[in-house]
Design a protein around this motif. Structure first.
Motif, short mmCIF file in Angstrom:
data_model
loop_
_atom_site.label_atom_id
_atom_site.label_comp_id
_atom_site.label_asym_id
_atom_site.label_seq_id
_atom_site.Cartn_x
_atom_site.Cartn_y
_atom_site.Cartn_z
N ILE A 434 0.84 -1.21 0.00
CA ILE A 434 0.00 0.00 0.00
C ILE A 434 0.87 1.25 0.00
CG2 ILE A 434 -1.65 1.33 1.38
CD1 ILE A 434 -2.79 -1.42 2.33
N LEU A 437 2.36 1.71 -3.35
CA LEU A 437 1.31 2.14 -4.27
C LEU A 437 1.07 3.65 -4.16
CD1 LEU A 437 -1.02 1.51 -6.23
CD2 LEU A 437 -2.42 0.93 -4.25
N GLU A 438 1.07 4.17 -2.96
CA GLU A 438 0.86 5.60 -2.77
C GLU A 438 1.99 6.41 -3.41
OE1 GLU A 438 0.51 5.87 1.43
OE2 GLU A 438 -1.61 5.29 1.48
N LYS A 469 -1.60 -3.85 -8.31
CA LYS A 469 -1.78 -2.52 -7.72
C LYS A 469 -3.26 -2.13 -7.68
CE LYS A 469 2.80 -0.94 -9.21
NZ LYS A 469 3.55 -0.07 -10.16
N TYR A 473 -5.18 -1.38 -4.24
CA TYR A 473 -5.84 -0.07 -4.08
C TYR A 473 -7.30 -0.27 -3.68
CZ TYR A 473 -7.50 4.64 -5.07
OH TYR A 473 -8.07 5.90 -4.96
N HIS A 563 -10.94 8.52 -6.75
CA HIS A 563 -10.71 7.08 -6.87
C HIS A 563 -10.56 6.66 -8.33
CE1 HIS A 563 -10.89 5.99 -2.76
NE2 HIS A 563 -12.20 6.08 -2.59
#
Length: 597
Positions: A434, A437-438, A469, A473, A563
């Motif tokens: 995570i 991913l950010e 990913k 997410y 999103h």
């Protein structure tokens, strides 16, 4: 194979291709010989009796019992049994290979599995030495046939809600069992049942119950949609006196037996559907080559060829998933000391490590088999609806697999639930993903490698990692919104389960095909690369669509816009010519008249 101990769910966090996985290309000569023995037994003993076994109005299962005894004579009943109890104690991969080859006729495979699997394994894994010494040698020869009695008329998926009671007799020498069990495979001829009951009304416990004990009886044969050659009956227990020596495991610990046996059952059911699927392709292809319409064999029509190709690709993916797990289990179990007093407990823990993969195999396999059977009926046209053709039986027999060993709905809820549980315990480093991913979302959108003649399969790897990913997410935001209540959001769990399963499909096929390219060369693996790209295209589409549905439910307005913008940044639009690739696979299926890999 890597010396590093395999970890369940690592396909989510490890880069695809970073480890060597076990595949059918790695089978040893001994393993192939076991497979051939199973195939020879099917061709010589089982398949010639199919019509007789299916048309059995009197409920006489003497032929099926005789088949089990013949299977014992050639060693097929003893493959999992430890040597000290008269068995061969082969590795999990070999056991899976045998199951696959014995699954060309589902009623036989179900009977065999109910004896060697759920009927025997509670005793084998949780029985004491005296119980094993008494019963396992007889299981190995077919002298004693086993059955598993868990489900009750009032409890389906909620198995622990059983109402069958067990009360200790006044002299303390017996347990008195009362209750009913239903859907008991092999009930018409089983000699020993593993029965689950509530001791004192609230302690879920397992017992070994002989069929000839006073008070044990069975109902009439169930009139089933499929599996007509197998026995399925109600089991009645009326004041059955069971010696306390027949208590299996510990009082109140029956759930450990039930859940562990279900894990193993899912593992074996996945590869069983692989064997059934391969048989279905053979039947459909043979018919397509023989059937002529408009002066042309229908196997030459693009619509039929596409169906055969899709069937084969799904099975290639399932095969890659299945033997990957078998390899993991064997690597994990090989390092254990089988003579240690805690060996069984450690073995169960190692098997449970791959419970997520087992559930994925069960769901994916049962639905792949259903897809193959449905398309095979369609290829047969009106003849597919006739009981005179094998495909009609294949279609009916396939349907139960989505219910066996925990329904697909239950397994879809288990998959993300188990992953979340592992993450919270620190057993799976999803939080690190995570964080990465950010960082990725804050940077530039990555450029995909070119598709083409690349032996490193860089494009295939990149697409798989991008898909991971998207899944991470989506899962992260579902967790953030619902926290512990996520387990009650069944619709969201279903979407997450399908996304996770699609990742496992992508990761497994790419890893297998990459190993093939490395060993056989790029040009020699065109068929496998075609199947892999088709799997990637289909799986990626599943993931992207499921992510959108999930995010639409989690947010609205500006938050939803953010999103979707993040999702777009993670999304690659792969230009994969699925139609052209299917032609490559179809050519191989039709030429060989079977699963071509």
């Amino acid at each position: 194979m890597s010396a590093e101990k395999p970890q369940g769910c690592a396909f989510l966090t490890n880069e695809v291709g970073s480890e060597r996985i076990f595949t059918p290309e790695d089978f040893t000569e001994d393993q192939r010989m076991f497979g051939q023995t199973a195939t020879d037994f099917m061709n010589r003993e089982v398949l010639p009796l199919v019509e007789t076994l299916e048309k059995n109005p009197s409920g006489d299962f003497s032929e099926m019992v005789e088949l089990l005894k013949k299977a014992g004579e050639v060693g097929l009943l003893m493959i999992d049994i430890p040597e000290q109890y008269g068995g061969l104690e082969v590795d999990k991969t070999t056991s899976m290979i045998v199951i696959e080859h014995l699954s060309k006729y589902s009623a036989w495979a179900t009977t065999y599995g109910a004896h060697t699997g759920i009927g025997m394994q509670p005793l084998m894994y949780f029985g004491n030495h005296e119980q094993k010494e008494k019963w396992l040698p007889k299981f190995a020869t077919g002298e004693v046939i086993g059955a598993y009695a868990l489900t009750e008329p009032g409890s389906g998926s909620d198995a622990l809600a059983a109402k069958t009671r067990a009360e200790l007799s006044e002299d303390g020498e017996h347990y008195i069992l009362n209750g009913s069990k239903m859907w008991i495979t092999n009930a018409g001829f089983a000699d020993l049942f593993t029965v689950f009951a509530q001791v004192d009304g609230d302690k879920f416990t397992a017992f070994l119950v002989e069929a000839d004990r006073p008070g044990v009886s069975t109902g009439a044969e169930e009139h089933k949609m499929g599996l007509k050659g197998s026995s399925t009956r109600l089991l009645n227990l009326e004041n059955v006196k069971v010696p306390k020596e027949n208590l299996l495991g510990e009082i109140g610990k029956g759930h450990k037996i039930a859940f562990n046996i279900l894990n193993i059952g899912r593992f074996k059911l996945g590869v069983g559907t692989l064997g059934g699927g391969k048989r279905t392709i053979e039947v459909a292809t043979r018919y397509a080559k023989e059937r002529v319409q408009f002066n042309t064999p229908i196997a030459e029509f693009g619509a039929i060829r596409a169906k055969l190709a899709k069937m084969a690709v799904k099975l290639y993916t399932l095969e890659s998933m299945s033997y990957r797990v078998a390899g993991y289990m064997d690597r994990s179990l090989d390092v254990l000391d089988s003579s240690a007093p805690d060996y069984i407990a450690k073995m169960m823990k190692e098997i449970e490590e791959f419970a997520v993969e087992d559930s994925i195999m069960k769901v994916y396999g049962s639905e792949a088999m259903d897809f193959a059977a449905d398309e095979a009926v369609q290829i047969h046209g009106g003849y597919g609806y006739s009981a005179e053709y094998e495909v009609e039986r294949l279609y009916r027999d396939s349907r139960i697999n989505r219910i066996f060993e925990g329904t697909n709905e239950i397994n879809r809820m288990l998959i993300p639930g188990m992953i979340l549980k592992r993450t919270m315990k620190g057993q799976l480093n999803l939080f690190e993903m995570i964080q990465k991913l950010e960082v990725a979302l804050a940077g530039e959108q990555p450029q995909a490698p070119e598709q083409g003649n690349d032996p490193s399969l860089a494009f295939e790897k990149f697409l798989t990692e991008q898909a991971k990913k998207i899944v991470v997410y989506s899962a992260n935001h579902a967790i953030q919104k619902h926290m512990a209540d996520l387990r009650d959001q069944q619709e969201l769990l279903f979407e997450l389960a399908d996304m996770i399963s699609a990742i496992y499909a992508m990761d497994s096929t790419v890893a297998r095909t990459l190993q093939l390219v490395e060993s056989k060369g790029f040009e020699a693996t065109e068929l496998h690369r075609a199947a892999t790209l088709i799997t990637l295209a289909d799986s990626y589409s599943i993931i992207r669509s499921a992510a959108e549905r999930l995010l639409y439910n989690l947010a609205s307005g500006e938050k939803l816009d953010r999103h979707l913008a993040a999702l777009d940044k993670l999304t690659l639009h792969p230009r994969i010519d699925v139609i052209g690739l299917q032609k490559i696979v179809a050519d191989a299926v039709i030429e060989r008249e079977k699963y071509p890999f």
